[in-house]
Motif scaffolding. Structure first.
Motif, PDB file in Angstrom:
ATOM      1  N   MET A  66     -14.000  10.240  -6.818  1.00 39.37           N
ATOM      2  CA  MET A  66     -12.458  10.203  -6.488  1.00 39.37           C
ATOM      3  C   MET A  66     -12.283   8.603  -6.591  1.00 39.37           C
ATOM      4  SD  MET A  66      -9.966  11.969  -5.509  1.00 39.37           S
ATOM      5  CE  MET A  66      -8.438  11.656  -4.648  1.00 39.37           C
ATOM      6  N   PRO A  67     -11.298   8.400  -7.188  1.00 38.14           N
ATOM      7  CA  PRO A  67     -10.885   6.877  -7.192  1.00 38.14           C
ATOM      8  C   PRO A  67     -10.409   6.536  -5.693  1.00 38.14           C
ATOM      9  CG  PRO A  67      -9.908   8.357  -8.711  1.00 38.14           C
ATOM     10  CD  PRO A  67     -10.541   9.355  -8.263  1.00 38.14           C
ATOM     11  N   GLU A  68     -10.196   5.046  -5.730  1.00 41.66           N
ATOM     12  CA  GLU A  68     -10.072   4.517  -4.197  1.00 41.66           C
ATOM     13  C   GLU A  68      -8.674   4.219  -4.245  1.00 41.66           C
ATOM     14  OE1 GLU A  68     -11.964   4.463  -1.609  1.00 41.66           O
ATOM     15  OE2 GLU A  68     -13.541   5.745  -2.856  1.00 41.66           O
ATOM     16  N   TYR A  69      -7.884   3.972  -2.955  1.00 44.48           N
ATOM     17  CA  TYR A  69      -6.726   3.662  -2.948  1.00 44.48           C
ATOM     18  C   TYR A  69      -6.641   2.895  -1.453  1.00 44.48           C
ATOM     19  CZ  TYR A  69      -5.872   8.019  -5.626  1.00 44.48           C
ATOM     20  OH  TYR A  69      -6.166   8.943  -6.751  1.00 44.48           O
ATOM     21  N   SER A  70      -5.599   1.774  -1.662  1.00 48.03           N
ATOM     22  CA  SER A  70      -5.292   1.290  -0.533  1.00 48.03           C
ATOM     23  C   SER A  70      -3.916   1.578  -0.037  1.00 48.03           C
ATOM     24  CB  SER A  70      -5.382  -0.440  -0.458  1.00 48.03           C
ATOM     25  OG  SER A  70      -4.123  -0.571  -1.513  1.00 48.03           O
ATOM     26  N   CYS A  71      -3.585   1.572   1.241  1.00 47.45           N
ATOM     27  CA  CYS A  71      -2.247   1.867   1.670  1.00 47.45           C
ATOM     28  C   CYS A  71      -1.828   0.867   3.003  1.00 47.45           C
ATOM     29  CB  CYS A  71      -2.164   3.496   2.025  1.00 47.45           C
ATOM     30  SG  CYS A  71      -3.003   3.875   3.592  1.00 47.45           S
ATOM     31  N   SER A  72      -0.416   1.167   3.164  1.00 47.50           N
ATOM     32  CA  SER A  72       0.523   0.385   4.288  1.00 47.50           C
ATOM     33  C   SER A  72       1.670   1.218   4.473  1.00 47.50           C
ATOM     34  CB  SER A  72       0.741  -0.841   3.972  1.00 47.50           C
ATOM     35  OG  SER A  72      -0.376  -1.869   3.580  1.00 47.50           O
ATOM     36  N   PHE A  73       2.076   1.411   5.700  1.00 49.18           N
ATOM     37  CA  PHE A  73       3.384   1.856   6.172  1.00 49.18           C
ATOM     38  C   PHE A  73       3.898   1.555   7.345  1.00 49.18           C
ATOM     39  CE2 PHE A  73      -0.617   4.175   7.317  1.00 49.18           C
ATOM     40  CZ  PHE A  73      -0.532   4.372   8.537  1.00 49.18           C
ATOM     41  N   PHE A  74       5.104   2.007   7.582  1.00 52.78           N
ATOM     42  CA  PHE A  74       5.776   1.875   8.962  1.00 52.78           C
ATOM     43  C   PHE A  74       6.754   2.961   8.958  1.00 52.78           C
ATOM     44  CE2 PHE A  74       8.082  -0.739   5.619  1.00 52.78           C
ATOM     45  CZ  PHE A  74       9.409  -0.475   5.818  1.00 52.78           C
ATOM     46  N   ILE A 120       2.567  -7.269  -5.245  1.00 55.69           N
ATOM     47  CA  ILE A 120       1.098  -7.135  -5.666  1.00 55.69           C
ATOM     48  C   ILE A 120       0.050  -6.508  -4.905  1.00 55.69           C
ATOM     49  CG2 ILE A 120       1.207  -9.380  -7.176  1.00 55.69           C
ATOM     50  CD1 ILE A 120      -0.288 -10.583  -4.727  1.00 55.69           C
ATOM     51  N   SER A 121       0.654  -5.954  -3.659  1.00 55.10           N
ATOM     52  CA  SER A 121      -0.308  -5.391  -2.786  1.00 55.10           C
ATOM     53  C   SER A 121       0.666  -4.352  -1.803  1.00 55.10           C
ATOM     54  CB  SER A 121      -1.201  -6.262  -1.836  1.00 55.10           C
ATOM     55  OG  SER A 121      -0.230  -6.747  -0.893  1.00 55.10           O
ATOM     56  N   THR A 122      -0.146  -3.464  -1.368  1.00 53.30           N
ATOM     57  CA  THR A 122       0.811  -2.619  -0.408  1.00 53.30           C
ATOM     58  C   THR A 122       1.401  -3.124   0.703  1.00 53.30           C
ATOM     59  OG1 THR A 122      -1.247  -1.732   0.618  1.00 53.30           O
ATOM     60  CG2 THR A 122      -0.725  -0.661  -1.304  1.00 53.30           C
ATOM     61  N   PHE A 123       0.537  -4.186   1.281  1.00 54.98           N
ATOM     62  CA  PHE A 123       0.889  -4.716   2.635  1.00 54.98           C
ATOM     63  C   PHE A 123       1.833  -5.632   2.160  1.00 54.98           C
ATOM     64  CE2 PHE A 123       0.713  -8.616   5.151  1.00 54.98           C
ATOM     65  CZ  PHE A 123       0.703  -8.082   6.360  1.00 54.98           C
ATOM     66  N   SER A 124       2.106  -6.471   1.264  1.00 53.11           N
ATOM     67  CA  SER A 124       3.216  -7.314   0.939  1.00 53.11           C
ATOM     68  C   SER A 124       4.419  -6.534   0.710  1.00 53.11           C
ATOM     69  CB  SER A 124       2.682  -8.266  -0.310  1.00 53.11           C
ATOM     70  OG  SER A 124       2.511  -7.455  -1.269  1.00 53.11           O
ATOM     71  N   ILE A 125       4.241  -5.359   0.098  1.00 52.50           N
ATOM     72  CA  ILE A 125       5.545  -4.569  -0.179  1.00 52.50           C
ATOM     73  C   ILE A 125       5.985  -4.078   1.158  1.00 52.50           C
ATOM     74  CG2 ILE A 125       6.121  -2.410  -1.097  1.00 52.50           C
ATOM     75  CD1 ILE A 125       4.425  -2.680  -3.638  1.00 52.50           C
ATOM     76  N   CYS A 126       5.227  -3.466   2.042  1.00 50.17           N
ATOM     77  CA  CYS A 126       5.654  -2.868   3.302  1.00 50.17           C
ATOM     78  C   CYS A 126       6.350  -4.085   4.090  1.00 50.17           C
ATOM     79  CB  CYS A 126       4.705  -2.277   3.910  1.00 50.17           C
ATOM     80  SG  CYS A 126       4.431  -0.480   3.280  1.00 50.17           S
ATOM     81  N   GLU A 127       5.838  -5.161   4.132  1.00 51.46           N
ATOM     82  CA  GLU A 127       6.263  -6.435   4.872  1.00 51.46           C
ATOM     83  C   GLU A 127       7.730  -6.849   4.197  1.00 51.46           C
ATOM     84  OE1 GLU A 127       5.126  -7.996   7.637  1.00 51.46           O
ATOM     85  OE2 GLU A 127       4.235  -5.792   7.735  1.00 51.46           O
ATOM     86  N   ALA A 128       7.730  -6.983   2.995  1.00 54.00           N
ATOM     87  CA  ALA A 128       9.105  -7.228   2.300  1.00 54.00           C
ATOM     88  C   ALA A 128      10.070  -6.214   2.623  1.00 54.00           C
ATOM     89  CB  ALA A 128       8.906  -7.422   0.905  1.00 54.00           C
ATOM     90  N   LEU A 129       9.696  -5.038   2.443  1.00 50.88           N
ATOM     91  CA  LEU A 129      10.788  -3.776   2.938  1.00 50.88           C
ATOM     92  C   LEU A 129      11.346  -4.016   4.307  1.00 50.88           C
ATOM     93  CD1 LEU A 129       9.212  -1.028   0.591  1.00 50.88           C
ATOM     94  CD2 LEU A 129      11.347  -2.482   0.120  1.00 50.88           C
ATOM     95  N   LYS A 130      10.211  -3.980   5.253  1.00 56.75           N
ATOM     96  CA  LYS A 130      10.537  -4.185   6.621  1.00 56.75           C
ATOM     97  C   LYS A 130      11.470  -5.281   6.847  1.00 56.75           C
ATOM     98  CE  LYS A 130       6.897  -3.694   9.055  1.00 56.75           C
ATOM     99  NZ  LYS A 130       5.719  -4.048   9.839  1.00 56.75           N
TER     100      LYS A 130
END
Length: 237
Positions: free
Chosen positions: A1-9, A206-216
């Protein structure tokens, strides 16, 4: 199974108010990963009940049957909402948007009703994979309004949602994934403050963390007009 990384708020627009958004954070069930955002419809009693019920029901359905189609899942959730009204006296007018993904190997299935959104970020380019199910969008599709005219009406009534009083009207689609693709789900409390100029740029994409921080940050800087939630998940082979 491929690996994934995630962030959310998921954040309420005001600290003293209930958050009518609900998220199902990425959850691995055997060979699949499922995640979702839901936005309880404001102006109707029970918005937060509807959104939380949708995400929790989705999770329970796939724990019990991982081979269930998303179409069958949404139909099942809508049926259970009717039971919630008749047996537990939940508000009959409750309704929620729901945008959800199921990842399996190098592809994902998408189900969407309402005006939450799904984007696929590939090489820092954002591609919208859903269409807002609103009255204004329908007018645009019928060429009654132009995009410029739509901007004069920031709020629009939903033309579809999950509700015990409505038939399920949803979009279903399948999409491919390549390594480093990022899938982003968001409620309208996020995407309504975004414009082509304020979408997260290459450095923030470039990453899930940077995207969520930017959107927030964009939602907060604009002065939240609604509860705001997002999930970003990156496919890593």
């Amino acid at each position: 199974m491929p690996e994934y990384s995630c962030s959310f708020f998921s954040i309420s627009k005001k600290k003293n108010l209930k958050n009518q958004d609900s998220i199902l954070a990425p959850l691995r069930i055997n060979e699949q990963i499922i995640f979702a955002v839901a936005d309880g419809v404001g102006g109707h009693p029970g918005g937060e009940i509807a959104s939380q019920f949708a995400t929790s029901s989705l999770q329970n359905l796939y724990f019990n049957n991982q081979h269930l189609s998303l179409r069958a899942a949404l139909t099942n959730i809508q049926f259970k909402m009717k039971t919630l009204v008749t047996e537990l006296k939940a508000p009959p007018t409750m309704a929620t948007t729901l945008t959800c993904c199921i990842l399996n190997e190098k592809k994902f299935s998408l189900a969407h009703t309402g005006d939450s959104r799904c984007y696929r970020v590939r090489d820092t380019n954002w591609e919208l994979l859903t269409k807002d199910q609103t009255e204004l969008q329908e007018l645009y599709d019928r060429k009654i309004f132009t995009k410029k005219q739509l901007k004069k009406y920031p709020n629009s009534k939903l033309s579809a949602a999950l509700s015990p009083q409505l038939d399920v009207k949803a979009e279903f689609s399948k999409h491919d994934l390549i390594p480093n693709d990022i899938i982003v789900l968001m409620t309208d409390g996020v995407h309504k403050v975004l414009t082509p100029k304020t979408m997260p740029g290459p450095k923030a994409s470039i990453s899930t963390f940077s995207i969520c921080e930017a959107l927030k940050r964009r939602a907060q800087n604009a002065g939240p007009i609604d509860d705001y939630s997002a999930i970003a998940l990156q496919f890593i082979e």
